[in-house]
Design a protein around this motif. Structure first.
Motif, PDB file in Angstrom:
ATOM      1  N   PHE A 107     -15.294   6.110   2.100  1.00 12.45           N
ATOM      2  CA  PHE A 107     -16.747   6.287   2.058  1.00 12.45           C
ATOM      3  C   PHE A 107     -17.509   5.040   1.600  1.00 12.45           C
ATOM      4  CE2 PHE A 107     -16.095   7.166  -2.395  1.00 12.45           C
ATOM      5  CZ  PHE A 107     -17.331   7.062  -3.044  1.00 12.45           C
ATOM      6  N   ARG A 108     -16.832   4.137   0.907  1.00 15.91           N
ATOM      7  CA  ARG A 108     -17.470   2.877   0.510  1.00 15.91           C
ATOM      8  C   ARG A 108     -16.960   1.687   1.311  1.00 15.91           C
ATOM      9  NH1 ARG A 108     -17.362   3.956  -6.063  1.00 15.91           N
ATOM     10  NH2 ARG A 108     -19.276   5.192  -6.156  1.00 15.91           N
ATOM     11  N   GLY A 109     -16.250   1.945   2.402  1.00 17.89           N
ATOM     12  CA  GLY A 109     -15.824   0.878   3.299  1.00 17.89           C
ATOM     13  C   GLY A 109     -14.397   0.405   3.082  1.00 17.89           C
ATOM     14  N   ALA A 110     -13.961  -0.474   3.989  1.00 13.88           N
ATOM     15  CA  ALA A 110     -12.573  -0.929   4.005  1.00 13.88           C
ATOM     16  C   ALA A 110     -12.223  -1.752   2.770  1.00 13.88           C
ATOM     17  CB  ALA A 110     -12.305  -1.733   5.280  1.00 13.88           C
ATOM     18  N   ALA A 111     -13.133  -2.592   2.310  1.00 14.05           N
ATOM     19  CA  ALA A 111     -12.835  -3.426   1.140  1.00 14.05           C
ATOM     20  C   ALA A 111     -12.637  -2.563  -0.105  1.00 14.05           C
ATOM     21  CB  ALA A 111     -13.955  -4.441   0.918  1.00 14.05           C
ATOM     22  N   PHE A 112     -13.465  -1.534  -0.264  1.00 15.73           N
ATOM     23  CA  PHE A 112     -13.306  -0.641  -1.411  1.00 15.73           C
ATOM     24  C   PHE A 112     -11.983   0.111  -1.338  1.00 15.73           C
ATOM     25  CE2 PHE A 112     -13.674   3.617  -3.262  1.00 15.73           C
ATOM     26  CZ  PHE A 112     -13.974   3.296  -4.582  1.00 15.73           C
ATOM     27  N   ASN A 113     -11.598   0.534  -0.146  1.00 19.04           N
ATOM     28  CA  ASN A 113     -10.324   1.232   0.015  1.00 19.04           C
ATOM     29  C   ASN A 113      -9.167   0.330  -0.414  1.00 19.04           C
ATOM     30  OD1 ASN A 113      -8.481   3.348   1.137  1.00 19.04           O
ATOM     31  ND2 ASN A 113      -8.007   1.690   2.559  1.00 19.04           N
ATOM     32  N   ARG A 114      -9.209  -0.941  -0.002  1.00 21.07           N
ATOM     33  CA  ARG A 114      -8.149  -1.889  -0.395  1.00 21.07           C
ATOM     34  C   ARG A 114      -8.129  -2.083  -1.911  1.00 21.07           C
ATOM     35  NH1 ARG A 114      -9.959  -4.521   4.330  1.00 21.07           N
ATOM     36  NH2 ARG A 114     -11.306  -5.908   3.105  1.00 21.07           N
ATOM     37  N   GLN A 115      -9.309  -2.194  -2.494  1.00 21.45           N
ATOM     38  CA  GLN A 115      -9.414  -2.370  -3.947  1.00 21.45           C
ATOM     39  C   GLN A 115      -8.854  -1.163  -4.689  1.00 21.45           C
ATOM     40  OE1 GLN A 115     -13.459  -2.911  -5.296  1.00 21.45           O
ATOM     41  NE2 GLN A 115     -12.932  -2.529  -7.428  1.00 21.45           N
ATOM     42  N   LEU A 116      -9.158   0.027  -4.192  1.00 18.19           N
ATOM     43  CA  LEU A 116      -8.682   1.258  -4.827  1.00 18.19           C
ATOM     44  C   LEU A 116      -7.158   1.317  -4.784  1.00 18.19           C
ATOM     45  CD1 LEU A 116      -9.484   3.962  -6.114  1.00 18.19           C
ATOM     46  CD2 LEU A 116      -9.624   4.930  -3.804  1.00 18.19           C
ATOM     47  N   GLU A 117      -6.570   0.994  -3.644  1.00 20.33           N
ATOM     48  CA  GLU A 117      -5.111   0.982  -3.527  1.00 20.33           C
ATOM     49  C   GLU A 117      -4.502  -0.020  -4.513  1.00 20.33           C
ATOM     50  OE1 GLU A 117      -1.668   0.203  -0.149  1.00 20.33           O
ATOM     51  OE2 GLU A 117      -3.606  -0.781   0.029  1.00 20.33           O
ATOM     52  N   THR A 118      -5.107  -1.202  -4.605  1.00 13.03           N
ATOM     53  CA  THR A 118      -4.611  -2.241  -5.515  1.00 13.03           C
ATOM     54  C   THR A 118      -4.670  -1.775  -6.958  1.00 13.03           C
ATOM     55  OG1 THR A 118      -5.293  -3.994  -3.989  1.00 13.03           O
ATOM     56  CG2 THR A 118      -4.975  -4.615  -6.295  1.00 13.03           C
ATOM     57  N   GLU A 119      -5.776  -1.145  -7.334  1.00 17.81           N
ATOM     58  CA  GLU A 119      -5.945  -0.685  -8.716  1.00 17.81           C
ATOM     59  C   GLU A 119      -4.969   0.434  -9.053  1.00 17.81           C
ATOM     60  OE1 GLU A 119     -10.060   0.285  -9.266  1.00 17.81           O
ATOM     61  OE2 GLU A 119     -10.708  -1.811  -9.181  1.00 17.81           O
ATOM     62  N   MET A 120      -4.712   1.339  -8.105  1.00 14.46           N
ATOM     63  CA  MET A 120      -3.723   2.402  -8.330  1.00 14.46           C
ATOM     64  C   MET A 120      -2.334   1.805  -8.572  1.00 14.46           C
ATOM     65  SD  MET A 120      -4.952   5.059  -5.342  1.00 14.46           S
ATOM     66  CE  MET A 120      -3.459   6.071  -5.400  1.00 14.46           C
ATOM     67  N   ALA A 121      -1.980   0.828  -7.737  1.00 16.76           N
ATOM     68  CA  ALA A 121      -0.661   0.199  -7.856  1.00 16.76           C
ATOM     69  C   ALA A 121      -0.536  -0.587  -9.156  1.00 16.76           C
ATOM     70  CB  ALA A 121      -0.415  -0.715  -6.653  1.00 16.76           C
ATOM     71  N   ARG A 122      -1.597  -1.283  -9.528  1.00 15.61           N
ATOM     72  CA  ARG A 122      -1.564  -2.077 -10.766  1.00 15.61           C
ATOM     73  C   ARG A 122      -1.425  -1.173 -11.983  1.00 15.61           C
ATOM     74  NH1 ARG A 122      -6.548  -4.769 -10.674  1.00 15.61           N
ATOM     75  NH2 ARG A 122      -5.655  -6.312  -9.274  1.00 15.61           N
ATOM     76  N   ALA A 123      -2.152  -0.058 -11.978  1.00 11.78           N
ATOM     77  CA  ALA A 123      -2.133   0.849 -13.135  1.00 11.78           C
ATOM     78  C   ALA A 123      -0.792   1.556 -13.288  1.00 11.78           C
ATOM     79  CB  ALA A 123      -3.257   1.875 -13.011  1.00 11.78           C
ATOM     80  N   THR A 124      -0.177   1.916 -12.160  1.00  4.74           N
ATOM     81  CA  THR A 124       1.039   2.729 -12.212  1.00  4.74           C
ATOM     82  C   THR A 124       2.325   1.914 -12.101  1.00  4.74           C
ATOM     83  OG1 THR A 124       1.022   3.085  -9.818  1.00  4.74           O
ATOM     84  CG2 THR A 124      -0.150   4.707 -11.190  1.00  4.74           C
ATOM     85  N   GLY A 125       2.240   0.727 -11.492  1.00  7.34           N
ATOM     86  CA  GLY A 125       3.442  -0.034 -11.200  1.00  7.34           C
ATOM     87  C   GLY A 125       4.270   0.574 -10.080  1.00  7.34           C
ATOM     88  N   LEU A 126       3.655   1.459  -9.282  1.00  9.02           N
ATOM     89  CA  LEU A 126       4.352   2.158  -8.196  1.00  9.02           C
ATOM     90  C   LEU A 126       3.749   1.768  -6.845  1.00  9.02           C
ATOM     91  CD1 LEU A 126       4.378   5.774  -9.697  1.00  9.02           C
ATOM     92  CD2 LEU A 126       6.289   4.144  -9.682  1.00  9.02           C
ATOM     93  N   PRO A 127       4.496   1.955  -5.743  1.00  8.03           N
ATOM     94  CA  PRO A 127       3.885   1.847  -4.422  1.00  8.03           C
ATOM     95  C   PRO A 127       2.787   2.909  -4.294  1.00  8.03           C
ATOM     96  CG  PRO A 127       6.286   1.954  -4.256  1.00  8.03           C
ATOM     97  CD  PRO A 127       5.939   2.297  -5.666  1.00  8.03           C
ATOM     98  N   CYS A 128       1.600   2.498  -3.876  1.00  9.70           N
ATOM     99  CA  CYS A 128       0.467   3.431  -3.760  1.00  9.70           C
ATOM    100  C   CYS A 128      -0.222   3.236  -2.419  1.00  9.70           C
ATOM    101  CB  CYS A 128      -0.544   3.207  -4.888  1.00  9.70           C
ATOM    102  SG  CYS A 128       0.059   3.704  -6.523  1.00  9.70           S
TER     103      CYS A 128
END
Length: 235
Positions: free
Chosen positions: A78-99
């Motif tokens: 809903f906030r575009g492709a760049a936001f989606n990429r950022q969200l995936e990166t932040e999930m992976a950074r926080a968890t240390g898991l493939p996201c």
């Protein structure tokens, strides 16, 4: 041998595992889910819950999952492709898991089936359809006809009959000739039967949000995502 255990962040508050996971993978893979409590399928609804995604991902990590996906398509585009990429990166950074996210899933599904010009059937209201069109364009696809069912109720979306979805797919595919395939967008729609029927009827590949979300997450975890009999994406 330990059964693989994967994590899902889902829009409804109940946090139930969507039916597609067990239908596709049986007891080969165990899924756990956490719900966001999405109030409505709209920008207002997404904005109210998006900041709790990382916390839900961390809860799933604590439960022992080996990969996590945000299983809401419009929640991640809903906030575009760049936001989606950022969200995936932040999930992976926080968890240390493939996201991953369901928005990644539909894009990777379309690419894997060589679909660039796409006819699009959705559950969404016009506001969300515009956001999807933009996300697809930003991801190098050409959305042709795009039409939704104008549903904003989170529970109602799961009750849409298969034939309604089939009819909508046929409508958007025939509305503007030249599509390489069809996208059904909205993770709450129950679509496995519709995918099979539309592929048989129109002889083109179909990517649908929820099945693609499971396919993508299983691949992220390094597992075999095939599930024959459930459409071209899984063959």
């Amino acid at each position: 041998m330990t059964t693989p255990h994967l994590g899902l962040i889902v829009p409804p508050a109940a946090g139930a595992v969507p039916v597609d996971g067990p239908l596709l993978y049986g007891d080969r893979i165990r899924f756990s889910a956490r719900g966001l409590g999405l109030g409505e399928i709209s920008t207002r609804g997404y904005t109210e819950v998006i900041d709790s995604v990382i916390g839900k991902a961390l809860e799933l990590k604590a439960e022992g999952v080996s990969a996590v996906s945000l299983m809401g398509t419009s929640l991640s585009f809903f906030r575009g492709a760049a936001f989606n990429r950022q969200l995936e990166t932040e999930m992976a950074r926080a968890t240390g898991l493939p996201c991953s996210t369901m928005s990644n899933a539909i894009v990777d599904g379309l690419r894997s089936l060589n679909i660039r010009r796409v006819a699009v059937a959705t559950a969404y209201i016009d506001e969300v359809n515009l956001q999807l069109r933009l996300y697809l364009q930003q991801s190098d696809f050409e959305p042709l006809a795009l039409e939704g069912l104008a549903i904003s109720d989170v529970q109602k979306v799961g009750t849409v009959p298969t034939q309604v979805l089939v009819d909508l797919c046929v409508k958007v595919f025939e509305a503007q000739p030249g599509a390489d395939g069809i996208l059904i967008s909205c993770g709450g729609l129950v679509t496995l039967d519709a995918v099979r029927k539309v592929e048989a009827l129109l002889q083109v590949p179909v990517v649908s949000s929820s099945p693609a979300g499971f396919w993508d997450l299983v691949r992220k975890a390094g597992l075999d995502a095939r599930s024959p009999g459930h459409g071209r994406l899984f063959d």
